[in-house]
Design a protein around this motif. Structure first.
Motif, PDB file in Angstrom:
ATOM      1  N   GLU A  12       0.859  -1.173   0.000  1.00 52.96           N
ATOM      2  CA  GLU A  12       0.000   0.000   0.000  1.00 52.96           C
ATOM      3  C   GLU A  12       0.895   1.222   0.000  1.00 52.96           C
ATOM      4  OE1 GLU A  12      -3.390  -0.607   2.691  1.00 52.96           O
ATOM      5  OE2 GLU A  12      -3.201   1.514   3.192  1.00 52.96           O
ATOM      6  N   TYR A  13       0.687   2.116  -0.961  1.00 53.16           N
ATOM      7  CA  TYR A  13       1.448   3.368  -0.956  1.00 53.16           C
ATOM      8  C   TYR A  13       0.731   4.383  -0.079  1.00 53.16           C
ATOM      9  CZ  TYR A  13       4.728   1.635  -4.414  1.00 53.16           C
ATOM     10  OH  TYR A  13       5.705   0.923  -5.038  1.00 53.16           O
ATOM     11  N   GLY A  14       1.412   5.455   0.231  1.00 53.68           N
ATOM     12  CA  GLY A  14       0.969   6.450   1.203  1.00 53.68           C
ATOM     13  C   GLY A  14      -0.509   6.799   1.198  1.00 53.68           C
ATOM     14  N   GLY A  16      -3.027   5.081   0.480  1.00 55.02           N
ATOM     15  CA  GLY A  16      -3.948   3.960   0.662  1.00 55.02           C
ATOM     16  C   GLY A  16      -4.157   3.127  -0.590  1.00 55.02           C
ATOM     17  N   PHE A  17      -3.505   3.541  -1.672  1.00 52.96           N
ATOM     18  CA  PHE A  17      -3.609   2.800  -2.932  1.00 52.96           C
ATOM     19  C   PHE A  17      -2.818   1.499  -2.856  1.00 52.96           C
ATOM     20  CE2 PHE A  17      -1.337   1.972  -6.965  1.00 52.96           C
ATOM     21  CZ  PHE A  17      -2.412   1.554  -7.728  1.00 52.96           C
ATOM     22  N   LYS A  18      -3.469   0.382  -3.184  1.00 50.74           N
ATOM     23  CA  LYS A  18      -2.781  -0.917  -3.137  1.00 50.74           C
ATOM     24  C   LYS A  18      -2.210  -1.289  -4.501  1.00 50.74           C
ATOM     25  CE  LYS A  18      -5.199  -2.847   0.801  1.00 50.74           C
ATOM     26  NZ  LYS A  18      -6.470  -3.424   1.254  1.00 50.74           N
ATOM     27  N   ALA A  19      -0.908  -1.130  -4.642  1.00 50.40           N
ATOM     28  CA  ALA A  19      -0.234  -1.468  -5.897  1.00 50.40           C
ATOM     29  C   ALA A  19      -0.127  -2.980  -6.049  1.00 50.40           C
ATOM     30  CB  ALA A  19       1.157  -0.845  -5.933  1.00 50.40           C
ATOM     31  N   VAL A  20      -0.061  -3.698  -4.920  1.00 45.28           N
ATOM     32  CA  VAL A  20      -0.066  -5.162  -4.911  1.00 45.28           C
ATOM     33  C   VAL A  20      -1.098  -5.587  -3.871  1.00 45.28           C
ATOM     34  CG1 VAL A  20       1.257  -7.217  -4.285  1.00 45.28           C
ATOM     35  CG2 VAL A  20       2.302  -5.449  -5.714  1.00 45.28           C
ATOM     36  N   GLY A  37       1.620  -8.438 -17.437  1.00 47.79           N
ATOM     37  CA  GLY A  37       0.441  -7.642 -17.104  1.00 47.79           C
ATOM     38  C   GLY A  37       0.631  -6.235 -17.605  1.00 47.79           C
ATOM     39  N   PRO A  38      -0.473  -5.494 -17.746  1.00 50.12           N
ATOM     40  CA  PRO A  38      -0.390  -4.138 -18.284  1.00 50.12           C
ATOM     41  C   PRO A  38       0.464  -3.225 -17.414  1.00 50.12           C
ATOM     42  CG  PRO A  38      -2.659  -4.720 -17.673  1.00 50.12           C
ATOM     43  CD  PRO A  38      -1.828  -5.913 -17.413  1.00 50.12           C
ATOM     44  N   SER A  39       0.941  -2.166 -18.003  1.00 49.71           N
ATOM     45  CA  SER A  39       1.735  -1.185 -17.279  1.00 49.71           C
ATOM     46  C   SER A  39       0.978  -0.710 -16.036  1.00 49.71           C
ATOM     47  CB  SER A  39       2.012  -0.008 -18.226  1.00 49.71           C
ATOM     48  OG  SER A  39       2.859   0.890 -17.591  1.00 49.71           O
ATOM     49  N   GLY A  40       1.676  -0.663 -14.908  1.00 48.66           N
ATOM     50  CA  GLY A  40       1.055  -0.179 -13.675  1.00 48.66           C
ATOM     51  C   GLY A  40       0.356  -1.266 -12.857  1.00 48.66           C
ATOM     52  N   CYS A  41       0.433  -2.539 -13.295  1.00 44.49           N
ATOM     53  CA  CYS A  41      -0.301  -3.602 -12.588  1.00 44.49           C
ATOM     54  C   CYS A  41       0.429  -4.094 -11.347  1.00 44.49           C
ATOM     55  CB  CYS A  41      -0.594  -4.764 -13.528  1.00 44.49           C
ATOM     56  SG  CYS A  41       0.874  -5.690 -13.993  1.00 44.49           S
ATOM     57  N   GLY A  42       1.677  -3.649 -11.137  1.00 40.11           N
ATOM     58  CA  GLY A  42       2.375  -4.005  -9.902  1.00 40.11           C
ATOM     59  C   GLY A  42       3.553  -4.948 -10.063  1.00 40.11           C
ATOM     60  N   LYS A  43       3.970  -5.215 -11.288  1.00 46.14           N
ATOM     61  CA  LYS A  43       5.059  -6.175 -11.530  1.00 46.14           C
ATOM     62  C   LYS A  43       6.360  -5.731 -10.864  1.00 46.14           C
ATOM     63  CE  LYS A  43       4.819  -5.686 -16.052  1.00 46.14           C
ATOM     64  NZ  LYS A  43       3.733  -4.683 -16.197  1.00 46.14           N
ATOM     65  N   SER A  44       6.769  -4.483 -11.144  1.00 50.12           N
ATOM     66  CA  SER A  44       8.038  -3.986 -10.587  1.00 50.12           C
ATOM     67  C   SER A  44       7.976  -3.919  -9.070  1.00 50.12           C
ATOM     68  CB  SER A  44       8.357  -2.594 -11.113  1.00 50.12           C
ATOM     69  OG  SER A  44       8.622  -2.662 -12.478  1.00 50.12           O
ATOM     70  N   THR A  45       6.837  -3.484  -8.552  1.00 50.54           N
ATOM     71  CA  THR A  45       6.680  -3.391  -7.098  1.00 50.54           C
ATOM     72  C   THR A  45       6.867  -4.765  -6.466  1.00 50.54           C
ATOM     73  OG1 THR A  45       5.170  -1.520  -7.337  1.00 50.54           O
ATOM     74  CG2 THR A  45       5.112  -2.694  -5.254  1.00 50.54           C
ATOM     75  N   LEU A  46       6.279  -5.778  -7.071  1.00 53.00           N
ATOM     76  CA  LEU A  46       6.399  -7.135  -6.541  1.00 53.00           C
ATOM     77  C   LEU A  46       7.861  -7.595  -6.571  1.00 53.00           C
ATOM     78  CD1 LEU A  46       4.548  -9.312  -5.394  1.00 53.00           C
ATOM     79  CD2 LEU A  46       4.343 -10.275  -7.690  1.00 53.00           C
TER      80      LEU A  46
END
Ligand code: ADP
Ligand code: ADP
Length: 227
Positions: A12-14, A16-20, A37-46
């Motif tokens: 969860e980023y600041g 409250g948005f859940k990137a993963v 997955g599409p850009s912004g779906c959370g791959k890099s974050t994971l």
């Protein structure tokens, strides 16, 4: 035993948005796992949470039989290869590849030479060992980044779109090399890509992410072949 086990991972980023969002995924020892997955779906974050460059909001990250949630990146024994290579511009190719070994004071100079040469052999970098990154082509730079990743024995390789800056011909060539290298070393690999050909030729399994959720995990065949 799984090499990497993610249990209900949330980022969860600041605001409250859940990137993963509640991702559980078990990656077997020696497995080549693709994340798409599409850009912004959370791959890099994971990927960054596996490596430890990003804190986990909740859930458990287990590498081998170690829960690593609070472990620093250097204590996880992983190698990551970035899209932009992240080489040290002031160091030669030899020293760029040797870098992870030099962090371990117990490894002597002879051993460092032996291992760097072995990696350079596998990646056809021998003639370039004394050059600086600025004097290399994109493909050569990517090879150096891979050399640095394979120079020590690690629990897993993590690739974040490693070929996206290369032209189509070179991409094909590097794809073959990555595949050969991974089979030869047998090292567990997590590989983020947008490229369906890469997913099909490299992956044992493909994990599909969408808006932070794990939508599907399947073999490339199940995922991409028409019925
Ligand atoms: P992908 O690698 O699949 O393109 P990312 O993991 O980079 O996706 O990003 C997932 C989502 O998280 C995106 O919506 C992105 O905007 C958001 N995000 C990434 N980093 C941050 C951050 N530091 N702060 C807030 N939101 C972020
Ligand atoms: P700095 O704070 O000096 O900029 P970095 O961002 O380069 O540090 O690295 C932070 C941590 O991430 C370090 O502990 C390092 O071991 C780890 N790290 C950096 N690059 C990689 C990589 N390619 N693979 C695995 N771990 C890495």
């Amino acid at each position: 035993m799984a090499a990497i086990e993610m249990r209900n991972i949330v980022k969860e980023y600041g605001d409250g948005f859940k990137a993963v969002n509640d991702i559980s995924l078990s990656i077997a020892d020696g497995e080549f796992m693709i994340l798409v997955g599409p850009s912004g779906c959370g791959k890099s974050t994971l990927l960054r949470m596996i490596v430890g460059l990003e804190d986990i909001t909740s859930g458990d990250m287990v590498i081998g039989d170690d829960r690593v949630n609070e472990k620093a990146p250097r204590d996880r024994n992983l190698s990551m290869v970035f899209q932009n290579y992240a080489l040290y511009p002031h160091l030669t190719v030899f020293e760029n590849i040797a870098f992870p070994l030099r962090l371990n004071k117990k490894i002597g100079e002879d051993e460092i030479k032996r291992r760097v040469n072995e990696a350079a052999d596998m990646l056809e970098l021998h003639e370039h060992l004394e050059r600086k990154p600025a004097n290399l082509s994109g493909g050569q730079r990517q090879r150096v980044a891979m050399g640095r990743a394979i120079v020590r024995q690690v629990n897993a390789f993590l690739f974040d779109e490693p070929l996206s800056n290369l032209d189509a011909k070179l991409r094909g060539q590097m794809r073959t090399e990555i595949s050969r290298m991974q089979r030869r070393l047998g090292t567990t690999t997590v590989y983020v890509t947008h490229d369906q050909t890469e997913a099909m030729t490299l992956g044992d399994r493909v994990a599909v992410l969408r808006r932070g959720f794990l939508q599907q995990v399947a073999s490339p065949r199940e995922l991409y072949e028409q019925p």
